[in-house]
Motif scaffolding. Structure first.
Motif, PDB file in Angstrom:
ATOM      1  N   SER A  41       0.973  -0.749   0.185  1.00 59.53           N
ATOM      2  CA  SER A  41      -0.171   0.231  -0.516  1.00 59.53           C
ATOM      3  C   SER A  41       0.815   1.193  -0.029  1.00 59.53           C
ATOM      4  O   SER A  41       1.453   1.147   0.365  1.00 59.53           O
ATOM      5  CB  SER A  41      -1.006  -0.050   1.351  1.00 59.53           C
ATOM      6  OG  SER A  41      -1.523   1.350   1.718  1.00 59.53           O
ATOM      7  N   THR A  42       0.245   1.644  -0.896  1.00 57.35           N
ATOM      8  CA  THR A  42       1.327   3.462  -0.156  1.00 57.35           C
ATOM      9  C   THR A  42       0.151   3.974   0.374  1.00 57.35           C
ATOM     10  O   THR A  42      -0.394   4.085   1.100  1.00 57.35           O
ATOM     11  CB  THR A  42       0.009   4.564  -1.822  1.00 57.35           C
ATOM     12  OG1 THR A  42      -0.768   4.890  -1.971  1.00 57.35           O
ATOM     13  CG2 THR A  42       1.006   3.830  -3.310  1.00 57.35           C
ATOM     14  N   ALA A  43       1.310   4.932   1.230  1.00 57.48           N
ATOM     15  CA  ALA A  43       0.859   6.298   2.182  1.00 57.48           C
ATOM     16  C   ALA A  43      -0.441   6.181   1.467  1.00 57.48           C
ATOM     17  O   ALA A  43      -1.528   6.922   3.226  1.00 57.48           O
ATOM     18  CB  ALA A  43       1.554   6.887   2.419  1.00 57.48           C
ATOM     19  N   LEU A  44      -0.914   7.306   0.435  1.00 59.43           N
ATOM     20  CA  LEU A  44      -1.950   7.649   0.549  1.00 59.43           C
ATOM     21  C   LEU A  44      -3.141   6.468   0.249  1.00 59.43           C
ATOM     22  O   LEU A  44      -4.010   6.309   1.591  1.00 59.43           O
ATOM     23  CB  LEU A  44      -1.891   8.237  -1.150  1.00 59.43           C
ATOM     24  CG  LEU A  44      -3.808   8.428  -1.402  1.00 59.43           C
ATOM     25  CD1 LEU A  44      -4.549   9.494  -0.532  1.00 59.43           C
ATOM     26  CD2 LEU A  44      -3.585   8.947  -3.012  1.00 59.43           C
TER      27      LEU A  44
ATOM     28  N   LEU B 258      -6.256   6.256   3.093  1.00 57.01           N
ATOM     29  CA  LEU B 258      -7.465   6.072   2.231  1.00 57.01           C
ATOM     30  C   LEU B 258      -8.360   4.612   2.824  1.00 57.01           C
ATOM     31  O   LEU B 258      -9.841   5.109   3.183  1.00 57.01           O
ATOM     32  CB  LEU B 258      -7.930   5.554   0.737  1.00 57.01           C
ATOM     33  CG  LEU B 258      -7.283   6.852   0.179  1.00 57.01           C
ATOM     34  CD1 LEU B 258      -6.707   6.264  -1.535  1.00 57.01           C
ATOM     35  CD2 LEU B 258      -8.498   8.023  -0.361  1.00 57.01           C
ATOM     36  N   ALA B 259      -7.353   4.042   3.376  1.00 51.16           N
ATOM     37  CA  ALA B 259      -7.827   2.471   3.982  1.00 51.16           C
ATOM     38  C   ALA B 259      -9.078   2.906   5.432  1.00 51.16           C
ATOM     39  O   ALA B 259      -9.565   1.960   5.910  1.00 51.16           O
ATOM     40  CB  ALA B 259      -7.032   1.561   4.271  1.00 51.16           C
ATOM     41  N   MET B 260      -8.384   4.076   6.179  1.00 55.41           N
ATOM     42  CA  MET B 260      -9.116   4.192   7.360  1.00 55.41           C
ATOM     43  C   MET B 260     -10.798   5.060   7.360  1.00 55.41           C
ATOM     44  O   MET B 260     -11.141   5.134   7.995  1.00 55.41           O
ATOM     45  CB  MET B 260      -7.818   5.589   7.894  1.00 55.41           C
ATOM     46  CG  MET B 260      -6.717   4.384   7.766  1.00 55.41           C
ATOM     47  SD  MET B 260      -5.636   6.002   9.284  1.00 55.41           S
ATOM     48  CE  MET B 260      -4.485   4.789   9.135  1.00 55.41           C
ATOM     49  N   VAL B 261     -10.933   5.808   6.080  1.00 58.51           N
ATOM     50  CA  VAL B 261     -12.051   6.233   5.663  1.00 58.51           C
ATOM     51  C   VAL B 261     -13.197   5.199   5.289  1.00 58.51           C
ATOM     52  O   VAL B 261     -12.959   4.634   4.052  1.00 58.51           O
ATOM     53  CB  VAL B 261     -12.013   7.341   4.599  1.00 58.51           C
ATOM     54  CG1 VAL B 261     -13.613   7.858   4.153  1.00 58.51           C
ATOM     55  CG2 VAL B 261     -10.690   8.572   4.780  1.00 58.51           C
TER      56      VAL B 261
ATOM     57  N   LEU C 178      -1.127  15.636  -5.247  1.00 51.97           N
ATOM     58  CA  LEU C 178      -1.446  14.123  -6.702  1.00 51.97           C
ATOM     59  C   LEU C 178      -0.674  15.268  -7.827  1.00 51.97           C
ATOM     60  O   LEU C 178      -1.811  15.652  -8.257  1.00 51.97           O
ATOM     61  CB  LEU C 178      -1.843  13.219  -6.463  1.00 51.97           C
ATOM     62  CG  LEU C 178      -1.990  12.532  -4.992  1.00 51.97           C
ATOM     63  CD1 LEU C 178      -2.785  11.926  -5.242  1.00 51.97           C
ATOM     64  CD2 LEU C 178      -0.765  12.439  -5.504  1.00 51.97           C
ATOM     65  N   ARG C 179       0.101  15.819  -8.551  1.00 51.43           N
ATOM     66  CA  ARG C 179      -0.408  16.714  -9.448  1.00 51.43           C
ATOM     67  C   ARG C 179      -1.037  16.121 -10.972  1.00 51.43           C
ATOM     68  O   ARG C 179      -0.660  14.745 -11.407  1.00 51.43           O
ATOM     69  CB  ARG C 179       1.478  16.884  -9.986  1.00 51.43           C
ATOM     70  CG  ARG C 179       1.729  17.808 -11.884  1.00 51.43           C
ATOM     71  CD  ARG C 179       3.234  17.315 -12.267  1.00 51.43           C
ATOM     72  NE  ARG C 179       2.892  17.768 -13.308  1.00 51.43           N
ATOM     73  CZ  ARG C 179       3.809  17.309 -14.011  1.00 51.43           C
ATOM     74  NH1 ARG C 179       3.829  16.100 -14.269  1.00 51.43           N
ATOM     75  NH2 ARG C 179       3.933  17.919 -15.898  1.00 51.43           N
TER      76      ARG C 179
ATOM     77  N   GLN D 266      -4.938   2.312  -2.128  1.00 51.78           N
ATOM     78  CA  GLN D 266      -3.498   2.308  -3.789  1.00 51.78           C
ATOM     79  C   GLN D 266      -2.862   1.922  -3.404  1.00 51.78           C
ATOM     80  O   GLN D 266      -2.236   1.425  -2.094  1.00 51.78           O
ATOM     81  CB  GLN D 266      -3.345   3.234  -3.343  1.00 51.78           C
ATOM     82  CG  GLN D 266      -2.579   3.690  -4.680  1.00 51.78           C
ATOM     83  CD  GLN D 266      -2.322   5.748  -4.854  1.00 51.78           C
ATOM     84  OE1 GLN D 266      -1.720   5.972  -3.904  1.00 51.78           O
ATOM     85  NE2 GLN D 266      -2.742   6.656  -5.252  1.00 51.78           N
ATOM     86  N   HIS D 267      -2.446   0.541  -4.143  1.00 44.52           N
ATOM     87  CA  HIS D 267      -1.474   0.068  -4.156  1.00 44.52           C
ATOM     88  C   HIS D 267      -0.182   0.571  -5.660  1.00 44.52           C
ATOM     89  O   HIS D 267      -0.609   0.703  -6.348  1.00 44.52           O
ATOM     90  CB  HIS D 267      -1.637  -0.968  -4.127  1.00 44.52           C
ATOM     91  CG  HIS D 267      -2.342  -2.498  -2.845  1.00 44.52           C
ATOM     92  ND1 HIS D 267      -3.371  -1.845  -2.831  1.00 44.52           N
ATOM     93  CD2 HIS D 267      -1.384  -3.190  -2.045  1.00 44.52           C
ATOM     94  CE1 HIS D 267      -3.536  -2.547  -2.147  1.00 44.52           C
ATOM     95  NE2 HIS D 267      -2.759  -2.838  -1.591  1.00 44.52           N
TER      96      HIS D 267
END
Length: 200
Positions: free
Chosen positions: A98-101, A105-108, A130-131, A152-153
């Protein structure tokens, strides 16, 4: 106004040849389960690979392409390896942690993270962090679109070829793709997502 919701994953990868590839694998949608592929070549040419006419019609009414090809799109997953194959494209990629993001996200709760009102709130943050990424915007034919990310992974590696020609090694998705109002993240990744499209 009509509302359509697509539940699935979006994979975004770049290659050292300059080709950027975005794959949508949708497990639940008004069009059933399907996979479509958006490709932007190094010169900017944008191509949609659609598995059938219904997908072609819906996607081209929402996004902008220079060309469309109707072709079978095969999607397979074995462990952390995902393969996507069409008549012209061969792609294999390996997903990682998993990415940090993604961890945030998984907490929401997904009922919140995928709601259009939440996408409106998160859009200004996504633009800064995130550009090229947007979580809401105007799509084709006066449609409104909302991207509700749930996880996100990272994508760790990828091999790809187009019509038998190797596309090179994995790179960031830069420059951003221009199929619609936003791009996938620059860092190669797969995002679990619910896409909501409102039509007038």
């Amino acid at each position: 106004m009509g509302r359509s919701r697509f539940h699935g994953e979006i994979f975004g990868v770049g290659t050292s040849s300059g080709v950027r590839i975005v794959i949508g694998h949708w497990t639940r949608s008004p069009l059933g389960e399907f996979t479509d592929v958006m490709i932007q070549f190094s010169g900017g040419h944008r191509l949609l690979l659609a598995p059938d006419e219904d997908v072609r019609e819906f996607v081209t009414a929402t996004y902008t392409f220079d060309d469309v090809s109707l072709t079978p799109v095969g999607f397979t997953r074995v462990g952390d390896t995902v393969s996507v194959n069409t008549d012209d494209l061969r792609l294999s990629l390996r997903t990682g942690r998993s990415t940090a993001l993604g961890t945030l996200l998984a907490m929401v709760p997904s009922t919140i993270s995928t709601a259009p009102w939440f996408c409106r709130i998160s859009d200004p943050i996504a633009r800064v962090v995130l550009r090229g990424v947007r979580t809401r915007g105007s799509a084709g034919n006066d449609r409104r679109e909302y991207y509700g990310a749930k996880h996100q992974h990272r994508i760790l590696s990828a091999t790809a070829s187009w019509r038998g020609e190797d596309l090179g090694h994995l790179t960031p998705v830069t420059p951003p793709v221009t199929f619609g109002f936003g791009s996938t993240p620059a860092a190669p990744s797969v995002t679990s997502i619910t896409t909501t499209i409102d039509t007038p």
